[in-house]
Design a protein around this motif. Structure first.
Motif, PDB file in Angstrom:
ATOM      1  N   ALA A  27     -17.221  30.322  34.926  1.00 25.58           N
ATOM      2  CA  ALA A  27     -18.089  31.488  35.083  1.00 25.58           C
ATOM      3  C   ALA A  27     -19.499  31.129  34.644  1.00 25.58           C
ATOM      4  CB  ALA A  27     -17.562  32.656  34.250  1.00 25.58           C
ATOM      5  N   ILE A  28     -20.502  31.572  35.418  1.00 24.35           N
ATOM      6  CA  ILE A  28     -21.905  31.389  35.068  1.00 24.35           C
ATOM      7  C   ILE A  28     -22.421  32.733  34.562  1.00 24.35           C
ATOM      8  CG2 ILE A  28     -24.170  30.592  35.812  1.00 24.35           C
ATOM      9  CD1 ILE A  28     -21.953  28.509  36.115  1.00 24.35           C
ATOM     10  N   VAL A  29     -22.866  32.755  33.303  1.00 22.82           N
ATOM     11  CA  VAL A  29     -23.277  34.002  32.665  1.00 22.82           C
ATOM     12  C   VAL A  29     -24.729  33.888  32.209  1.00 22.82           C
ATOM     13  CG1 VAL A  29     -22.803  35.638  30.799  1.00 22.82           C
ATOM     14  CG2 VAL A  29     -20.914  34.381  31.853  1.00 22.82           C
ATOM     15  N   ALA A  30     -25.526  34.916  32.517  1.00 23.83           N
ATOM     16  CA  ALA A  30     -26.915  34.980  32.045  1.00 23.83           C
ATOM     17  C   ALA A  30     -26.940  35.764  30.746  1.00 23.83           C
ATOM     18  CB  ALA A  30     -27.808  35.651  33.080  1.00 23.83           C
ATOM     19  N   ILE A  31     -27.398  35.102  29.675  1.00 24.43           N
ATOM     20  CA  ILE A  31     -27.565  35.741  28.377  1.00 24.43           C
ATOM     21  C   ILE A  31     -29.026  35.604  27.994  1.00 24.43           C
ATOM     22  CG2 ILE A  31     -26.896  35.751  25.947  1.00 24.43           C
ATOM     23  CD1 ILE A  31     -24.235  34.521  26.779  1.00 24.43           C
ATOM     24  N   GLY A  32     -29.756  36.707  28.059  1.00 24.42           N
ATOM     25  CA  GLY A  32     -31.195  36.629  27.822  1.00 24.42           C
ATOM     26  C   GLY A  32     -31.838  35.775  28.898  1.00 24.42           C
ATOM     27  N   GLN A  33     -32.566  34.760  28.476  1.00 29.12           N
ATOM     28  CA  GLN A  33     -33.225  33.846  29.413  1.00 29.12           C
ATOM     29  C   GLN A  33     -32.419  32.579  29.648  1.00 29.12           C
ATOM     30  OE1 GLN A  33     -36.151  34.811  30.916  1.00 29.12           O
ATOM     31  NE2 GLN A  33     -35.742  36.737  29.836  1.00 29.12           N
ATOM     32  N   GLN A  34     -31.178  32.534  29.147  1.00 25.99           N
ATOM     33  CA  GLN A  34     -30.364  31.333  29.240  1.00 25.99           C
ATOM     34  C   GLN A  34     -29.164  31.547  30.154  1.00 25.99           C
ATOM     35  OE1 GLN A  34     -31.300  28.435  27.661  1.00 25.99           O
ATOM     36  NE2 GLN A  34     -33.111  29.560  27.022  1.00 25.99           N
ATOM     37  N   LEU A  35     -28.719  30.476  30.818  1.00 26.00           N
ATOM     38  CA  LEU A  35     -27.506  30.481  31.609  1.00 26.00           C
ATOM     39  C   LEU A  35     -26.436  29.684  30.876  1.00 26.00           C
ATOM     40  CD1 LEU A  35     -28.794  29.899  35.268  1.00 26.00           C
ATOM     41  CD2 LEU A  35     -28.427  32.041  34.054  1.00 26.00           C
ATOM     42  N   VAL A  36     -25.232  30.233  30.821  1.00 29.74           N
ATOM     43  CA  VAL A  36     -24.136  29.594  30.097  1.00 29.74           C
ATOM     44  C   VAL A  36     -22.943  29.441  31.030  1.00 29.74           C
ATOM     45  CG1 VAL A  36     -22.566  29.788  28.124  1.00 29.74           C
ATOM     46  CG2 VAL A  36     -24.918  30.612  27.926  1.00 29.74           C
ATOM     47  N   GLU A  37     -22.300  28.266  31.006  1.00 27.42           N
ATOM     48  CA  GLU A  37     -21.071  28.025  31.749  1.00 27.42           C
ATOM     49  C   GLU A  37     -19.882  28.225  30.819  1.00 27.42           C
ATOM     50  OE1 GLU A  37     -21.991  24.867  35.318  1.00 27.42           O
ATOM     51  OE2 GLU A  37     -21.376  24.079  33.379  1.00 27.42           O
ATOM     52  N   VAL A  38     -18.882  28.989  31.289  1.00 22.52           N
ATOM     53  CA  VAL A  38     -17.704  29.276  30.476  1.00 22.52           C
ATOM     54  C   VAL A  38     -16.460  29.036  31.319  1.00 22.52           C
ATOM     55  CG1 VAL A  38     -16.524  30.974  29.040  1.00 22.52           C
ATOM     56  CG2 VAL A  38     -19.005  31.080  29.295  1.00 22.52           C
ATOM     57  N   VAL A  39     -15.521  28.275  30.786  1.00 20.53           N
ATOM     58  CA  VAL A  39     -14.246  28.045  31.468  1.00 20.53           C
ATOM     59  C   VAL A  39     -13.372  29.283  31.288  1.00 20.53           C
ATOM     60  CG1 VAL A  39     -12.159  26.643  31.564  1.00 20.53           C
ATOM     61  CG2 VAL A  39     -14.366  25.553  31.132  1.00 20.53           C
ATOM     62  N   ILE A  40     -12.849  29.821  32.396  1.00 18.86           N
ATOM     63  CA  ILE A  40     -12.000  31.012  32.341  1.00 18.86           C
ATOM     64  C   ILE A  40     -10.681  30.743  33.057  1.00 18.86           C
ATOM     65  CG2 ILE A  40     -13.928  32.620  32.178  1.00 18.86           C
ATOM     66  CD1 ILE A  40     -13.661  33.159  35.155  1.00 18.86           C
ATOM     67  N   THR A  41      -9.708  31.602  32.823  1.00 25.13           N
ATOM     68  CA  THR A  41      -8.399  31.435  33.452  1.00 25.13           C
ATOM     69  C   THR A  41      -8.425  31.998  34.872  1.00 25.13           C
ATOM     70  OG1 THR A  41      -7.556  33.583  32.721  1.00 25.13           O
ATOM     71  CG2 THR A  41      -7.316  31.719  31.185  1.00 25.13           C
ATOM     72  N   GLN A  42      -7.387  31.681  35.646  1.00 25.21           N
ATOM     73  CA  GLN A  42      -7.288  32.193  37.009  1.00 25.21           C
ATOM     74  C   GLN A  42      -7.173  33.720  37.008  1.00 25.21           C
ATOM     75  OE1 GLN A  42      -4.179  30.400  39.335  1.00 25.21           O
ATOM     76  NE2 GLN A  42      -4.630  31.571  41.171  1.00 25.21           N
ATOM     77  N   ASP A  43      -6.431  34.271  36.047  1.00 21.79           N
ATOM     78  CA  ASP A  43      -6.287  35.725  35.957  1.00 21.79           C
ATOM     79  C   ASP A  43      -7.627  36.389  35.636  1.00 21.79           C
ATOM     80  OD1 ASP A  43      -3.621  35.652  36.556  1.00 21.79           O
ATOM     81  OD2 ASP A  43      -2.960  35.657  34.458  1.00 21.79           O
ATOM     82  N   GLU A  44      -8.403  35.773  34.728  1.00 16.64           N
ATOM     83  CA  GLU A  44      -9.718  36.309  34.393  1.00 16.64           C
ATOM     84  C   GLU A  44     -10.635  36.275  35.609  1.00 16.64           C
ATOM     85  OE1 GLU A  44     -10.156  35.246  29.631  1.00 16.64           O
ATOM     86  OE2 GLU A  44     -10.553  33.690  31.137  1.00 16.64           O
ATOM     87  N   ALA A  45     -10.538  35.193  36.390  1.00 11.00           N
ATOM     88  CA  ALA A  45     -11.372  35.063  37.581  1.00 11.00           C
ATOM     89  C   ALA A  45     -11.062  36.154  38.601  1.00 11.00           C
ATOM     90  CB  ALA A  45     -11.177  33.688  38.214  1.00 11.00           C
ATOM     91  N   LYS A  46      -9.777  36.548  38.689  1.00 12.76           N
ATOM     92  CA  LYS A  46      -9.383  37.592  39.633  1.00 12.76           C
ATOM     93  C   LYS A  46      -9.901  38.965  39.205  1.00 12.76           C
ATOM     94  CE  LYS A  46      -5.120  35.360  41.262  1.00 12.76           C
ATOM     95  NZ  LYS A  46      -3.636  35.459  41.295  1.00 12.76           N
ATOM     96  N   ASN A  47      -9.960  39.182  37.897  1.00  8.16           N
ATOM     97  CA  ASN A  47     -10.319  40.496  37.377  1.00  8.16           C
ATOM     98  C   ASN A  47     -11.821  40.702  37.190  1.00  8.16           C
ATOM     99  OD1 ASN A  47      -7.638  41.382  37.201  1.00  8.16           O
ATOM    100  ND2 ASN A  47      -7.360  40.359  35.226  1.00  8.16           N
ATOM    101  N   LEU A  48     -12.594  39.624  37.309  1.00  6.67           N
ATOM    102  CA  LEU A  48     -14.046  39.713  37.142  1.00  6.67           C
ATOM    103  C   LEU A  48     -14.741  39.666  38.493  1.00  6.67           C
ATOM    104  CD1 LEU A  48     -14.484  37.231  34.145  1.00  6.67           C
ATOM    105  CD2 LEU A  48     -14.786  39.713  34.046  1.00  6.67           C
ATOM    106  N   LYS A  49     -15.911  40.282  38.574  1.00 12.43           N
ATOM    107  CA  LYS A  49     -16.694  40.185  39.805  1.00 12.43           C
ATOM    108  C   LYS A  49     -18.161  39.965  39.463  1.00 12.43           C
ATOM    109  CE  LYS A  49     -17.408  45.165  40.603  1.00 12.43           C
ATOM    110  NZ  LYS A  49     -16.732  45.673  39.402  1.00 12.43           N
ATOM    111  N   VAL A  50     -18.863  39.290  40.343  1.00 11.92           N
ATOM    112  CA  VAL A  50     -20.279  38.992  40.144  1.00 11.92           C
ATOM    113  C   VAL A  50     -21.053  40.298  39.946  1.00 11.92           C
ATOM    114  CG1 VAL A  50     -22.359  38.075  41.244  1.00 11.92           C
ATOM    115  CG2 VAL A  50     -20.196  36.830  41.420  1.00 11.92           C
ATOM    116  N   GLY A  51     -21.928  40.312  38.941  1.00 10.53           N
ATOM    117  CA  GLY A  51     -22.706  41.497  38.609  1.00 10.53           C
ATOM    118  C   GLY A  51     -22.154  42.263  37.433  1.00 10.53           C
ATOM    119  N   ASP A  52     -20.906  41.955  37.029  1.00 12.96           N
ATOM    120  CA  ASP A  52     -20.327  42.614  35.866  1.00 12.96           C
ATOM    121  C   ASP A  52     -21.116  42.284  34.606  1.00 12.96           C
ATOM    122  OD1 ASP A  52     -18.288  43.795  37.248  1.00 12.96           O
ATOM    123  OD2 ASP A  52     -16.715  42.401  36.600  1.00 12.96           O
ATOM    124  N   THR A  53     -21.198  43.253  33.696  1.00 10.35           N
ATOM    125  CA  THR A  53     -21.675  42.973  32.350  1.00 10.35           C
ATOM    126  C   THR A  53     -20.490  42.499  31.529  1.00 10.35           C
ATOM    127  OG1 THR A  53     -23.422  44.641  32.471  1.00 10.35           O
ATOM    128  CG2 THR A  53     -22.731  43.945  30.272  1.00 10.35           C
TER     129      THR A  53
END
Length: 286
Positions: free
Chosen positions: A243-269
């Protein structure tokens, strides 16, 4: 003591909402207003300044600024206002901009000295950098020795180095003049460094208030770090999801599970937190 108990109906792009604020601010306090865009922060500043009307009561040191019978004119409210766009007179020098507010050369020289602008006092605003213009705007707001200084995201257009410098100068002015300050800001680090209290608005209502550390530092249970951000993308890399997450002015890469990937969508906080983690902190100075 400033007492605010006001209501005003606002018409946003999506729906109507009621700005409903009941708040007391101590003399000499540095208060930050936080919250998402459209929550009513700038409107509240404009009501305090007398630029917009509202229903209710505003009193400052027992002087009525607003009630059912009275609406004190902006020029009688002993307020300094620092705008995002500086609002300087380009046909006047820096010194003339300050003396336009009050014919007090000693005070003008003192303010220019605190903000390191003395050598530039005869230059015109259109020859200055953004940071220098904002310092002039701050000095001009202080020339009237206001009871209340209102700042609407005054440092948002500046780079991080200049923001830090101006934060120090704002703190110096606040310490010396003991002016009550209300500042709108979206920058957690700015709020933490400057404000003694933060009030969070949402849809025109106060949803949280307290010391910046208590409001902005998000930790719970055994979590060591907790940050809110926006999910920008989810990528599959071999057999893992990132997952690519914007925190403030920084971008962070986070490894997530397949189930988490299914339940998340781009634009979510999303909230990024960690428990079993020993951080390393190092200076970025070269």
């Amino acid at each position: 003591m400033i007492k605010i108990d006001i209501k005003k109906e606002l018409f946003g792009s999506n729906k109507e909402m009621m700005l409903d604020v009941d708040l007391e601010i101590k003399e000499g306090e540095f208060l930050a207003l936080s919250g998402v865009s459209g929550s009513g922060k700038t409107t509240l500043l404009r009501i305090l300044a007398g630029f917009e009307d509202a229903k209710g009561v505003i009193s400052v040191d027992d002087e009525i600024w607003l009630d059912a019978k009275t609406t004190l004119a902006p020029q009688k409210r002993a307020i300094g206002f620092v705008f995002q766009d500086y609002a300087l007179f380009n046909n006047m020098s820096i010194l003339q901009n300050l003396l336009y507010v009050k014919k007090d050369e000693a005070l003008a020289s003192h303010l220019l000295g605190i903000t390191e602008l003395s050598e530039l006092k005869n230059r015109h605003p259109n020859t200055l950098s953004g940071g220098q213009k904002q310092r002039v705007a701050l000095c001009r707001a202080m020339m009237g020795e206001p009871k209340l200084l209102l700042m609407d995201e005054p440092l948002s257009a500046l780079d991080s180095k200049m923001r830090t410098k101006l934060q120090s100068e704002i703190l110096a002015l606040h310490k010396e003049f003991k002016t009550t300050i209300i500042m709108v800001s979206h920058d957690p680090s700015e709020i933490y460094r400057l404000a003694s209290r933060v009030v969070v608005l949402e849809q025109g209502l106060i949803i949280n208030e307290g010391k910046p550390k208590d409001i902005l530092l998000k930790t719970s249970g055994s979590q060591k770090f907790s940050f809110s951000g926006e999910l920008l993308d989810i990528k599959k890399v071999d057999v893992i999801f990132v997952a690519i997450v914007a925190i403030g002015q920084q971008l962070v890469e986070v490894v997530i599970t397949q189930d988490e990937a299914k339940n998340l969508k781009v634009g979510d906080t999303v909230e990024l937190s960690t428990k079993a983690f020993t951080p390393m902190l190092s200076s970025t100075k070269q």
